[in-house]
Enzyme design. Structure first.
Site, short mmCIF file in Angstrom:
data_model
loop_
_atom_site.label_atom_id
_atom_site.label_comp_id
_atom_site.label_asym_id
_atom_site.label_seq_id
_atom_site.Cartn_x
_atom_site.Cartn_y
_atom_site.Cartn_z
N TYR A 88 0.84 -1.20 0.00
CA TYR A 88 0.00 0.00 0.00
C TYR A 88 0.87 1.24 0.00
O TYR A 88 1.85 1.32 0.74
CB TYR A 88 -0.91 0.02 1.23
CG TYR A 88 -1.88 1.17 1.25
CD1 TYR A 88 -2.97 1.21 0.40
CD2 TYR A 88 -1.68 2.24 2.11
CE1 TYR A 88 -3.85 2.28 0.40
CE2 TYR A 88 -2.57 3.32 2.12
CZ TYR A 88 -3.65 3.32 1.26
OH TYR A 88 -4.53 4.38 1.27
N TYR A 133 1.02 -4.12 -11.98
CA TYR A 133 1.71 -5.40 -11.80
C TYR A 133 2.12 -6.01 -13.14
O TYR A 133 3.22 -6.54 -13.28
CB TYR A 133 0.85 -6.38 -11.01
CG TYR A 133 0.52 -5.91 -9.61
CD1 TYR A 133 1.42 -5.18 -8.84
CD2 TYR A 133 -0.71 -6.22 -9.04
CE1 TYR A 133 1.11 -4.76 -7.56
CE2 TYR A 133 -1.03 -5.80 -7.75
CZ TYR A 133 -0.11 -5.08 -7.02
OH TYR A 133 -0.43 -4.67 -5.76
#
Length: 159
Positions: A88, A133
């Site tokens: 995060y 990602y």
């Protein structure tokens, strides 16, 4: 060269990391499921044989991102790997490379220790994270379905 904004978590970071985990739970639309306390995180990260590890990202001395992870083991490869439980970065700090720097630190850990993989889950609706990602070379493991037993079902199974 390691990013100087990223370092291993310290005991003095625990409260800040707990706050980030709660922000993540809110972002993932499940704040009611987050019950982490500073005491629990401190125990997991800093007991004599820790079961959890972490890195933080700092900007101007403030912790603004974190990666919490633990070791797993691949019986097929015969080596450990890293399972990334939480990644995060505060929204105001996104886009500056901190998420990549945190993942790079974990990849460096894998390479240095001879671990064969770095893996994590991502929510299907989180398109920005999925795109990020994929840009790093991550591959979705779509042929696998995650199962979980918690709460009353876990108590029944374990009784």
């Amino acid at each position: 060269m390691p990013d100087p904004r990223v370092r291993r978590v310290r005991e003095s970071d625990v409260d800040a990391v707990v706050a980030l985990v709660y922000e993540l739970a809110e972002y993932e639309r499940a704040p009611q499921e987050c019950h982490l306390t500073s005491a629990q995180l401190r125990e997991a990260l800093f007991r004599p044989a820790p079961a959890l590890f972490g890195h933080v990202a700092e900007v101007d001395g403030e912790v603004v991102g974190c990666a919490l992870w633990f070791l797993n083991f691949s019986t097929w490869r015969g080596t450990h790997g890293i399972y990334l439980e939480d990644l995060y970065v505060r929204p105001g700090q996104r886009g500056g490379g901190l998420g990549k720097a945190l993942l790079t630190a974990l990849a460096e850990e894998c390479v240095a220790q001879g671990y064969s993989r770095l893996e994590w889950w991502v929510l299907d609706w989180n398109a920005p994270a999925i795109g990020f990602y994929k840009s790093l070379g991550a591959v979705a493991m779509d042929e696998w379905t995650v199962y979980r037993v918690t709460d009353e079902a876990l108590r029944r199974l374990g009784s």
